[in-house]
Design a protein around this motif. Structure first.
Motif, PDB file in Angstrom:
ATOM      1  N   ASN A 245       0.838  -1.202   0.000  1.00 36.55           N
ATOM      2  CA  ASN A 245       0.000   0.000   0.000  1.00 36.55           C
ATOM      3  C   ASN A 245       0.874   1.254   0.000  1.00 36.55           C
ATOM      4  O   ASN A 245       1.399   1.654   1.036  1.00 36.55           O
ATOM      5  CB  ASN A 245      -0.912  -0.003   1.236  1.00 36.55           C
ATOM      6  CG  ASN A 245      -1.858  -1.186   1.248  1.00 36.55           C
ATOM      7  OD1 ASN A 245      -1.422  -2.334   1.236  1.00 36.55           O
ATOM      8  ND2 ASN A 245      -3.150  -0.917   1.259  1.00 36.55           N
TER       9      ASN A 245
ATOM     10  N   TYR B 230       1.731   5.208  -0.285  1.00 34.10           N
ATOM     11  CA  TYR B 230       1.115   6.488   0.044  1.00 34.10           C
ATOM     12  C   TYR B 230       2.174   7.583  -0.016  1.00 34.10           C
ATOM     13  O   TYR B 230       3.358   7.305  -0.226  1.00 34.10           O
ATOM     14  CB  TYR B 230       0.496   6.439   1.447  1.00 34.10           C
ATOM     15  CG  TYR B 230       1.531   6.328   2.551  1.00 34.10           C
ATOM     16  CD1 TYR B 230       1.990   7.466   3.223  1.00 34.10           C
ATOM     17  CD2 TYR B 230       2.075   5.099   2.914  1.00 34.10           C
ATOM     18  CE1 TYR B 230       2.962   7.362   4.219  1.00 34.10           C
ATOM     19  CE2 TYR B 230       3.035   4.994   3.908  1.00 34.10           C
ATOM     20  CZ  TYR B 230       3.474   6.129   4.554  1.00 34.10           C
ATOM     21  OH  TYR B 230       4.438   6.043   5.521  1.00 34.10           O
TER      22      TYR B 230
ATOM     23  N   ARG C 297       1.125  11.050  -1.273  1.00 31.49           N
ATOM     24  CA  ARG C 297       0.544  12.198  -1.966  1.00 31.49           C
ATOM     25  C   ARG C 297      -0.949  12.210  -1.682  1.00 31.49           C
ATOM     26  O   ARG C 297      -1.571  11.154  -1.595  1.00 31.49           O
ATOM     27  CB  ARG C 297       0.800  12.109  -3.472  1.00 31.49           C
ATOM     28  CG  ARG C 297       0.123  13.221  -4.266  1.00 31.49           C
ATOM     29  CD  ARG C 297       0.481  13.129  -5.745  1.00 31.49           C
ATOM     30  NE  ARG C 297       1.808  13.662  -6.007  1.00 31.49           N
ATOM     31  CZ  ARG C 297       2.583  13.290  -7.008  1.00 31.49           C
ATOM     32  NH1 ARG C 297       2.173  12.350  -7.824  1.00 31.49           N
ATOM     33  NH2 ARG C 297       3.763  13.835  -7.186  1.00 31.49           N
TER      34      ARG C 297
ATOM     35  N   ASN D 121      -6.627   4.007  -1.808  1.00 31.63           N
ATOM     36  CA  ASN D 121      -5.615   4.608  -0.952  1.00 31.63           C
ATOM     37  C   ASN D 121      -6.194   5.105   0.356  1.00 31.63           C
ATOM     38  O   ASN D 121      -6.672   6.229   0.483  1.00 31.63           O
ATOM     39  CB  ASN D 121      -4.856   5.731  -1.650  1.00 31.63           C
ATOM     40  CG  ASN D 121      -3.541   6.009  -0.939  1.00 31.63           C
ATOM     41  OD1 ASN D 121      -3.525   6.397   0.215  1.00 31.63           O
ATOM     42  ND2 ASN D 121      -2.433   5.790  -1.629  1.00 31.63           N
TER      43      ASN D 121
ATOM     44  N   VAL E 246      -4.700   5.839   3.060  1.00 33.72           N
ATOM     45  CA  VAL E 246      -3.945   6.906   3.724  1.00 33.72           C
ATOM     46  C   VAL E 246      -4.454   8.263   3.274  1.00 33.72           C
ATOM     47  O   VAL E 246      -4.689   9.157   4.094  1.00 33.72           O
ATOM     48  CB  VAL E 246      -2.439   6.770   3.450  1.00 33.72           C
ATOM     49  CG1 VAL E 246      -1.669   7.876   4.169  1.00 33.72           C
ATOM     50  CG2 VAL E 246      -1.931   5.398   3.878  1.00 33.72           C
ATOM     51  N   SER E 247      -4.640   8.444   1.973  1.00 36.66           N
ATOM     52  CA  SER E 247      -5.199   9.706   1.485  1.00 36.66           C
ATOM     53  C   SER E 247      -6.593   9.940   2.046  1.00 36.66           C
ATOM     54  O   SER E 247      -6.948  11.068   2.401  1.00 36.66           O
ATOM     55  CB  SER E 247      -5.253   9.706  -0.048  1.00 36.66           C
ATOM     56  OG  SER E 247      -3.998  10.024  -0.594  1.00 36.66           O
TER      57      SER E 247
ATOM     58  N   PHE F 185       2.184  -0.606   4.774  1.00 36.82           N
ATOM     59  CA  PHE F 185       2.133   0.744   4.211  1.00 36.82           C
ATOM     60  C   PHE F 185       3.546   1.215   3.860  1.00 36.82           C
ATOM     61  O   PHE F 185       4.431   1.250   4.717  1.00 36.82           O
ATOM     62  CB  PHE F 185       1.489   1.715   5.202  1.00 36.82           C
ATOM     63  CG  PHE F 185       0.064   1.385   5.538  1.00 36.82           C
ATOM     64  CD1 PHE F 185      -0.962   1.688   4.655  1.00 36.82           C
ATOM     65  CD2 PHE F 185      -0.259   0.748   6.737  1.00 36.82           C
ATOM     66  CE1 PHE F 185      -2.280   1.379   4.955  1.00 36.82           C
ATOM     67  CE2 PHE F 185      -1.568   0.441   7.050  1.00 36.82           C
ATOM     68  CZ  PHE F 185      -2.592   0.752   6.154  1.00 36.82           C
TER      69      PHE F 185
ATOM     70  N   HIS G 253       5.899   4.305   2.073  1.00 38.00           N
ATOM     71  CA  HIS G 253       5.933   5.681   1.571  1.00 38.00           C
ATOM     72  C   HIS G 253       6.442   5.691   0.134  1.00 38.00           C
ATOM     73  O   HIS G 253       7.338   4.931  -0.242  1.00 38.00           O
ATOM     74  CB  HIS G 253       6.826   6.562   2.448  1.00 38.00           C
ATOM     75  CG  HIS G 253       6.680   8.012   2.159  1.00 38.00           C
ATOM     76  ND1 HIS G 253       7.368   8.640   1.141  1.00 38.00           N
ATOM     77  CD2 HIS G 253       5.901   8.970   2.738  1.00 38.00           C
ATOM     78  CE1 HIS G 253       7.028   9.920   1.115  1.00 38.00           C
ATOM     79  NE2 HIS G 253       6.139  10.146   2.062  1.00 38.00           N
TER      80      HIS G 253
ATOM     81  N   VAL H  26       4.085   9.014   7.547  1.00 38.29           N
ATOM     82  CA  VAL H  26       2.875   9.836   7.617  1.00 38.29           C
ATOM     83  C   VAL H  26       3.228  11.280   7.977  1.00 38.29           C
ATOM     84  O   VAL H  26       2.649  12.234   7.454  1.00 38.29           O
ATOM     85  CB  VAL H  26       1.869   9.229   8.618  1.00 38.29           C
ATOM     86  CG1 VAL H  26       0.740  10.208   8.934  1.00 38.29           C
ATOM     87  CG2 VAL H  26       1.293   7.924   8.057  1.00 38.29           C
TER      88      VAL H  26
ATOM     89  N   MET I 139       4.438  12.931   4.874  1.00 41.03           N
ATOM     90  CA  MET I 139       3.319  13.257   4.010  1.00 41.03           C
ATOM     91  C   MET I 139       2.580  14.490   4.528  1.00 41.03           C
ATOM     92  O   MET I 139       2.174  15.354   3.751  1.00 41.03           O
ATOM     93  CB  MET I 139       2.361  12.070   3.919  1.00 41.03           C
ATOM     94  CG  MET I 139       1.157  12.345   3.017  1.00 41.03           C
ATOM     95  SD  MET I 139       0.159  10.852   2.757  1.00 41.03           S
ATOM     96  CE  MET I 139      -1.274  11.561   1.904  1.00 41.03           C
TER      97      MET I 139
END
Length: 312
Positions: free
Chosen positions: A176, A178, A180, A189, A191-192, A216, A218, A302, A305
């Motif tokens: 997974n 993430y 952006r 997604n 996370v978004s 997850f 990055h 995270v 991000m």
């Protein structure tokens, strides 16, 4: 390991989240990179100068012959088919969209530049079955969605072209990814989705009570690992997992987003489909045997991000 190579010339088909990130990362390394896509939605020209990234507007593989003739060592397929959620309502369109890209790319490489490698960005979460132990590349694929079925068949076609026609092919089964803030209409997604809830106070639909565990990764770690693989090895394995090898629950993710944004992620209960429960983490033993790889932990990724989102 095979003999190392340097400075591969890369063509990326698809200018979406992963394709644009990979192209920008390659340009930052000083690699020659060409992107073929319908549009340039993430402004590759803003993140790398035109001398670093050549954007070629086009659909599918239609512009690939001219790109191959200019000299390419690796073609990365970062497009094809639907996103996971829409694939459920249009399974035939999803597999047609996927294979109508993968097969022509392999045929064109076979005819125009048989020494060029073909790499597919596949999906670990869609291809593997849920289980208690990290998933190794040798395990039988057991997709639970049309999207996963399409990726599995695409991987098999790559293997066929390698086995029968001698092409250098590899499928990267990505976890997974993430990093952006993707459009809310995209239908994937998690996370978004958690970030959007933190930023807008829109409730996050918590499927399965948030207990499901996923791997997850990055996007910066994905880019680094992929480019290291492409630069370091002439002959990659048929399949390589690209993930962290560490699992976190969706509830853990929500807590990390709340901490990073200093906000509350409001939640509402959702259903518990087969894809919204259980554990799916990839085994990264093969990846780490090929490259040096130390990805960010979930909290650090995270937080990174969140800083990037704050610059928007």
């Amino acid at each position: 390991m095979s003999e190392a190579t340097t400075a591969p010339r890369i063509a990326v088909i698809g200018a979406g989240f992963l394709g644009s990130a990979l192209a920008s990362g390659a340009a930052r390394r000083g690699l020659a990179v060409t992107v073929i896509g319908r549009s340039d939605p993430y402004g590759l020209g803003d993140s790398a100068s035109p001398a670093d990234v050549v954007f070629v507007p086009g659909c599918g593989a239609e512009r690939l012959p001219e790109v191959l003739r200019s000299g390419v060592d690796v073609v990365v397929i970062a497009a094809g088919g639907h996103f996971p959620v829409p694939s459920g309502s249009e399974p035939a369109a999803d597999v047609i969209g996927t294979l109508s890209l993968v097969i022509p790319v392999c045929e064109l490489v076979r005819a125009e530049s048989p020494g060029t490698a073909v790499v597919l960005l596949s999906s670990a979460g869609a291809v593997y079955a849920l289980g208690t132990e990290p998933k190794r590349e040798s395990e039988t694929a057991e997709p639970t969605s049309p999207y996963g079925m399409s990726r599995m068949v695409a991987e098999q076609y790559l293997a066929y072209y390698g086995r029968v026609h001698g092409l250098r092919t590899c499928a990267l089964r990505c976890s997974n990814i993430y990093g952006r803030l993707l459009p809310r209409t995209r239908g994937q997604n998690v996370v978004s989705a958690a970030f959007w809830s933190a930023l807008t106070s829109t409730p996050f639909t918590l499927h399965g009570g948030g207990r499901q565990i996923r791997d997850f990764l990055h996007v910066d770690d994905f880019v680094g690992a992929t480019l290291d693989l492409l630069a370091g090895h002439q002959q990659l394995p048929r399949v390589v997992n690209v993930g962290t090898g560490v699992g976190h629950s969706v509830s853990d993710l929500i807590s990390a987003v709340e901490t990073a944004t200093d906000s509350v992620v409001p939640t509402v209960p959702g259903g518990a489909a087969i894809t919204d429960r259980g554990r799916l983490v990839v085994d990264t033993t093969l990846l780490r045997s090929l490259i040096g790889f130390e990805p960010l932990g979930l909290a650090a990724g995270v937080a990174l991000m969140a800083r990037d989102v704050g610059k928007r």
